[in-house]
Design a protein around this motif. Sequence first.
Motif, PDB file in Angstrom:
ATOM      1  N   UNK A  97       5.649   2.307   2.151  1.00 14.72           N
ATOM      2  CA  UNK A  97       7.127   2.859   2.896  1.00 14.72           C
ATOM      3  C   UNK A  97       7.304   4.246   3.218  1.00 14.72           C
ATOM      4  N   UNK A  98       7.102   4.939   2.312  1.00 15.78           N
ATOM      5  CA  UNK A  98       7.277   6.531   2.568  1.00 15.78           C
ATOM      6  C   UNK A  98       5.799   7.579   2.741  1.00 15.78           C
ATOM      7  N   UNK A  99       5.021   6.878   2.624  1.00 14.71           N
ATOM      8  CA  UNK A  99       3.491   7.558   2.525  1.00 14.71           C
ATOM      9  C   UNK A  99       3.399   8.211   3.866  1.00 14.71           C
ATOM     10  N   UNK A 100       2.790   9.482   3.646  1.00 14.36           N
ATOM     11  CA  UNK A 100       2.322  10.387   5.041  1.00 14.36           C
ATOM     12  C   UNK A 100       0.954   9.749   5.526  1.00 14.36           C
ATOM     13  N   UNK A 101       1.134  10.087   6.867  1.00 13.66           N
ATOM     14  CA  UNK A 101      -0.213   9.564   7.480  1.00 13.66           C
ATOM     15  C   UNK A 101      -1.519  10.089   6.670  1.00 13.66           C
ATOM     16  N   UNK A 102      -1.679  11.349   6.315  1.00 14.68           N
ATOM     17  CA  UNK A 102      -2.876  11.754   5.645  1.00 14.68           C
ATOM     18  C   UNK A 102      -3.119  11.178   4.226  1.00 14.68           C
ATOM     19  N   UNK A 105      -4.430   7.517   4.715  1.00 12.34           N
ATOM     20  CA  UNK A 105      -5.957   7.518   5.017  1.00 12.34           C
ATOM     21  C   UNK A 105      -6.710   7.865   3.919  1.00 12.34           C
ATOM     22  N   UNK A 106      -6.236   8.636   2.995  1.00 14.40           N
ATOM     23  CA  UNK A 106      -6.749   8.977   1.784  1.00 14.40           C
ATOM     24  C   UNK A 106      -7.029   7.816   0.913  1.00 14.40           C
ATOM     25  N   UNK A 107      -5.456   7.189   0.745  1.00 13.59           N
ATOM     26  CA  UNK A 107      -5.534   6.052  -0.014  1.00 13.59           C
ATOM     27  C   UNK A 107      -6.379   4.794   0.380  1.00 13.59           C
ATOM     28  N   UNK A 108      -6.480   4.477   1.510  1.00 17.49           N
ATOM     29  CA  UNK A 108      -6.953   3.581   2.265  1.00 17.49           C
ATOM     30  C   UNK A 108      -8.598   3.638   1.980  1.00 17.49           C
ATOM     31  N   UNK A 109      -9.124   4.911   2.270  1.00 17.69           N
ATOM     32  CA  UNK A 109     -10.468   5.328   2.123  1.00 17.69           C
ATOM     33  C   UNK A 109     -10.900   5.240   0.539  1.00 17.69           C
ATOM     34  N   UNK A 110      -9.794   5.563  -0.309  1.00 16.99           N
ATOM     35  CA  UNK A 110     -10.072   5.681  -1.917  1.00 16.99           C
ATOM     36  C   UNK A 110     -10.442   3.938  -2.150  1.00 16.99           C
ATOM     37  N   UNK A 178     -11.225  -0.609   4.421  1.00 12.30           N
ATOM     38  CA  UNK A 178     -10.655   0.818   4.904  1.00 12.30           C
ATOM     39  C   UNK A 178      -9.556   0.474   5.879  1.00 12.30           C
ATOM     40  N   UNK A 179      -9.896  -0.136   7.090  1.00 11.00           N
ATOM     41  CA  UNK A 179      -8.954  -0.079   8.335  1.00 11.00           C
ATOM     42  C   UNK A 179      -8.150  -1.311   8.028  1.00 11.00           C
ATOM     43  N   UNK A 180      -8.366  -2.317   7.491  1.00  7.14           N
ATOM     44  CA  UNK A 180      -7.406  -3.220   7.282  1.00  7.14           C
ATOM     45  C   UNK A 180      -6.019  -2.627   6.325  1.00  7.14           C
ATOM     46  N   UNK A 181      -6.630  -2.048   5.138  1.00 11.66           N
ATOM     47  CA  UNK A 181      -5.493  -1.269   4.306  1.00 11.66           C
ATOM     48  C   UNK A 181      -4.809  -0.158   5.123  1.00 11.66           C
ATOM     49  N   UNK A 182      -5.356   0.413   5.920  1.00 14.28           N
ATOM     50  CA  UNK A 182      -5.061   1.518   6.639  1.00 14.28           C
ATOM     51  C   UNK A 182      -3.940   1.004   7.814  1.00 14.28           C
ATOM     52  N   UNK A 183      -4.318  -0.070   8.504  1.00 14.58           N
ATOM     53  CA  UNK A 183      -3.568  -0.654   9.491  1.00 14.58           C
ATOM     54  C   UNK A 183      -2.247  -1.433   8.987  1.00 14.58           C
ATOM     55  N   UNK A 184      -2.534  -2.069   8.064  1.00  9.04           N
ATOM     56  CA  UNK A 184      -1.430  -2.837   7.426  1.00  9.04           C
ATOM     57  C   UNK A 184      -0.473  -1.885   6.625  1.00  9.04           C
ATOM     58  N   UNK A 185      -0.927  -0.704   6.115  1.00  7.89           N
ATOM     59  CA  UNK A 185      -0.119   0.272   5.501  1.00  7.89           C
ATOM     60  C   UNK A 185       0.810   1.164   6.674  1.00  7.89           C
ATOM     61  N   UNK A 190       6.038   2.072   9.079  1.00  7.78           N
ATOM     62  CA  UNK A 190       6.701   2.320  10.505  1.00  7.78           C
ATOM     63  C   UNK A 190       7.511   0.934  10.534  1.00  7.78           C
ATOM     64  N   UNK A 191       7.328   0.086   9.730  1.00  3.37           N
ATOM     65  CA  UNK A 191       8.254  -1.169   9.809  1.00  3.37           C
ATOM     66  C   UNK A 191       7.834  -1.884  11.145  1.00  3.37           C
ATOM     67  N   UNK A 192       6.665  -1.823  11.556  1.00  2.00           N
ATOM     68  CA  UNK A 192       6.092  -2.575  12.844  1.00  2.00           C
ATOM     69  C   UNK A 192       6.452  -3.924  12.591  1.00  2.00           C
TER      70      UNK A 192
END
Length: 203
Positions: A97-102, A105-110, A178-185, A190-192
């Motif tokens: 909910x409050x994570x920064x963009x970078x 990305x890091x968490x999703x890749x990890x 990675x991209x599933x986690x990133x997009x859902x994150x 941003x509460x899309x």
Amino acid sequence: MGKRRNQRELIQSLSQRELYANLYFTQIIFLALTVILSFIFKQDVSAWLDLVSFDLNSILLWAIPTILIVVVIDVILWKKAPGKWMDDGGINERIFATISFPHLLFVSCMIGISEELLFRGILQVNLGYVPASILFAFMHIRYVYKPVLLLFVTLLSFLLGGIFLLTQNLLIPIVVHIFIDFILGLIIRYNVFSVRAKSNFQE
């Protein structure tokens, strides 16, 4: 009911720093298990290199439709399914909910790299498609009281394993994960589509 409430209370009691520390610790364990099991199964560097192919066309061909399908299904479930079916105890919202963009990305890749190396690169290669897929689903034991979430993650596990089985390219399930986690994150961050109301559901 009590166990589910305790899980939510435990998650809410953690500070943001403690929550991320637990997340990082889990992924480090997965990477450590990957290294240890590589020695046990005698899977050396050359064997690992055989599992990856930097074929961009193949990666895009498999990854793009898979990512879109999974994300769309997940968003539909968030929007249409009853709140208690999709409530994960608040962990995903706490993380994203409050994570920064970078950081996202890091968490999703990890997560994508560590989990796919272990479950597809080690366990599926050495134990087989079905056992590895079931073990991946079992890892999400917190969904045991959430049949819809458990079914979703089980099907996702078999989907990722199936892609690896068909393509024999470990990079593809890694990229998809990675991209599933990133997009859902991003959607949560941003509460899309106003999805937070679901993850906030109180039992």
